[in-house]
Design an enzyme around this catalytic site. Structure first.
Site, PDB file in Angstrom:
ATOM      1  N   LYS A   1       0.828  -1.209   0.000  1.00  0.00           N
ATOM      2  CA  LYS A   1       0.000   0.000   0.000  1.00  0.00           C
ATOM      3  C   LYS A   1       0.862   1.259   0.000  1.00  0.00           C
ATOM      4  O   LYS A   1       2.036   1.239   0.381  1.00  0.00           O
ATOM      5  CB  LYS A   1      -0.914  -0.004   1.223  1.00  0.00           C
ATOM      6  CG  LYS A   1      -1.982  -1.102   1.170  1.00  0.00           C
ATOM      7  CD  LYS A   1      -3.372  -0.550   0.948  1.00  0.00           C
ATOM      8  CE  LYS A   1      -4.335  -1.627   0.490  1.00  0.00           C
ATOM      9  NZ  LYS A   1      -5.246  -2.074   1.545  1.00  0.00           N
TER      10      LYS A   1
ATOM     11  N   ARG B   1      -3.816 -10.025   4.363  1.00  0.00           N
ATOM     12  CA  ARG B   1      -4.040 -10.094   2.918  1.00  0.00           C
ATOM     13  C   ARG B   1      -2.774  -9.593   2.225  1.00  0.00           C
ATOM     14  O   ARG B   1      -2.420  -8.425   2.374  1.00  0.00           O
ATOM     15  CB  ARG B   1      -5.251  -9.215   2.550  1.00  0.00           C
ATOM     16  CG  ARG B   1      -5.621  -9.204   1.079  1.00  0.00           C
ATOM     17  CD  ARG B   1      -6.816  -8.282   0.833  1.00  0.00           C
ATOM     18  NE  ARG B   1      -7.217  -8.276  -0.559  1.00  0.00           N
ATOM     19  CZ  ARG B   1      -6.648  -7.501  -1.488  1.00  0.00           C
ATOM     20  NH1 ARG B   1      -5.670  -6.669  -1.181  1.00  0.00           N
ATOM     21  NH2 ARG B   1      -7.074  -7.554  -2.747  1.00  0.00           N
TER      22      ARG B   1
HETATM   23  N1  HH2 Z   1      -7.168  -3.668  -0.418  1.00  0.00           N
HETATM   24  C1  HH2 Z   1      -7.320  -3.723  -1.755  1.00  0.00           C
HETATM   25  C2  HH2 Z   1      -8.324  -4.494  -2.319  1.00  0.00           C
HETATM   26  N2  HH2 Z   1      -9.152  -5.233  -1.552  1.00  0.00           N
HETATM   27  N3  HH2 Z   1      -9.835  -5.986   0.580  1.00  0.00           N
HETATM   28  C3  HH2 Z   1      -9.696  -5.949   1.923  1.00  0.00           C
HETATM   29  N4  HH2 Z   1     -10.507  -6.685   2.703  1.00  0.00           N
HETATM   30  N5  HH2 Z   1      -8.739  -5.180   2.526  1.00  0.00           N
HETATM   31  C4  HH2 Z   1      -7.882  -4.407   1.815  1.00  0.00           C
HETATM   32  O1  HH2 Z   1      -7.042  -3.711   2.423  1.00  0.00           O
HETATM   33  C5  HH2 Z   1      -7.995  -4.413   0.388  1.00  0.00           C
HETATM   34  C6  HH2 Z   1      -9.005  -5.213  -0.206  1.00  0.00           C
HETATM   35  C7  HH2 Z   1      -6.386  -2.948  -2.629  1.00  0.00           C
HETATM   36  O2  HH2 Z   1      -5.235  -3.694  -2.928  1.00  0.00           O
HETATM   37  P1  HH2 Z   1      -4.985  -4.496  -4.310  1.00  0.00           P
HETATM   38  O3  HH2 Z   1      -5.983  -5.579  -4.488  1.00  0.00           O
HETATM   39  O4  HH2 Z   1      -3.580  -4.935  -4.346  1.00  0.00           O
HETATM   40  O5  HH2 Z   1      -5.144  -3.364  -5.392  1.00  0.00           O
HETATM   41  P2  HH2 Z   1      -6.276  -3.015  -6.453  1.00  0.00           P
HETATM   42  O6  HH2 Z   1      -7.500  -2.633  -5.709  1.00  0.00           O
HETATM   43  O7  HH2 Z   1      -5.690  -1.869  -7.254  1.00  0.00           O
HETATM   44  O8  HH2 Z   1      -6.501  -4.247  -7.282  1.00  0.00           O
END
Ligand code: HH2
Length: 287
Positions: A229, A263
């Protein structure tokens, strides 16, 4: 502070048990080419299955599959596009691995189709924002992740503001726990997540991480997503692909303070770090 040991159950499968000391690892499969951290690497169902198999072999206890990026500024995709990405990928992953599958979606229709294709957890970053979501979760007796967000991905980082960030996040999550339970989702199926980076400044994120134990006592398993993040980027000065060490450190701190599920994108290094902590008996001061 004593951190209660809780179970997290999804469609009859125990994902976290009361006797677990170390946190469980949720490995991420991102199907959105615009994903901030690893977009564009996994596109087809076969690629998704191969990635999930790899993460499981590296030590993931649960695989989170998302079709829609939630990065700051993103405006979302249509239901049809999200279904096109997610449904066949979940079916392929379900055939390829034994670990439970979570679907990262805020649309009840996507959640329902993903559950029918073999998922058992709904990871909802809007914590039941879709009025039909709780109904779908109850129908399948699915596990649910209720995540806190201020605003929507399009505007959440414009001007996040709180009086007491920990108290406000805790109050919202407690209210959503009650709402899910009232709709027929068993409390032991619920996990909560403060939503690091979702409508929060660096200071808000650090405050939540410092006070994480307060969220661990709300009556649902605590899950956190800190991996790659921007707060890790701001602290380390690194681009997303170079944030592994910072992310592992953050995951361990969170686990020490009550997170039962982390996660992460980088499963193998997180698993190694957790093993070292476990060998040193670092989780044993919990209730
Ligand atoms: N962060 C992201 C997406 N989903 N779900 C939960 N429960 N908690 C989180 O902190 C969270 C989440 C964002 O990260 P990422 O999937 O790597 O990125 P993107 O949304 O750009 O696909």
């Amino acid at each position: 502070m004593r951190i209660p040991r809780l179970r997290w159950v999804a469609r009859g499968r125990v994902i976290v048990s009361e006797s677990d000391l170390a946190p469980r690892i949720m490995g991420i499969v991102n199907l959105d080419p615009g994903s901030f951290s690893d977009g564009g690497r996994v596109v087809t169902p076969d690629q998704a299955a191969a990635r999930a198999r790899q993460l499981e072999a590296e030590g993931a206890d649960l695989i989170d599959v998302g079709g829609e990026s939630t990065r700051p500024g993103s405006s979302g995709i249509t239901l049809e596009e999200e279904l096109r990405r997610v449904e066949p990928a979940i079916a392929a992953i379900a055939a390829a691995i034994r670990a439970p599958i979570s679907v990262d979606t805020s649309k009840a229709e996507v959640a329902a189709r993903a559950l029918a294709a073999g998922a058992c957890v709904i990871n909802d970053v809007t914590a039941l924002g879709d009025p039909r979501m709780a109904e779908v979760a109850a129908e399948y007796q699915a596990g649910v992740v209720l995540m806190h967000m201020q605003g929507s991905p399009r505007d959440m980082q414009t001007n996040p503001h709180y009086g007491d960030v920990t108290a406000e996040v805790a109050a919202m999550l407690a209210e959503r726990i009650d709402r899910a339970a009232a709709a027929g989702v068993p409390r032991e199926n619920l996990a909560i997540d403060p939503g690091f980076g979702f409508g929060k400044t660096l200071e808000h994120n650090l405050m939540l991480l410092r006070n994480l134990e307060r969220l661990a006592t709300l009556g649902a398993v605590l899950l956190v997503g800190l991996s790659r993040k921007s707060m890790i980027g701001t602290i380390t000065g690194r681009e997303p692909g170079e944030r592994t060490a910072g992310s592992v450190a953050a995951a361990l701190v969170a686990a020490e303070r009550g997170a039962r599920v982390v996660r992460v994108h980088d499963v193998a290094p997180t698993r190694h770090a957790i093993r070292v902590y476990s060998a040193l008996g670092c989780w044993e001061n919990e209730s």
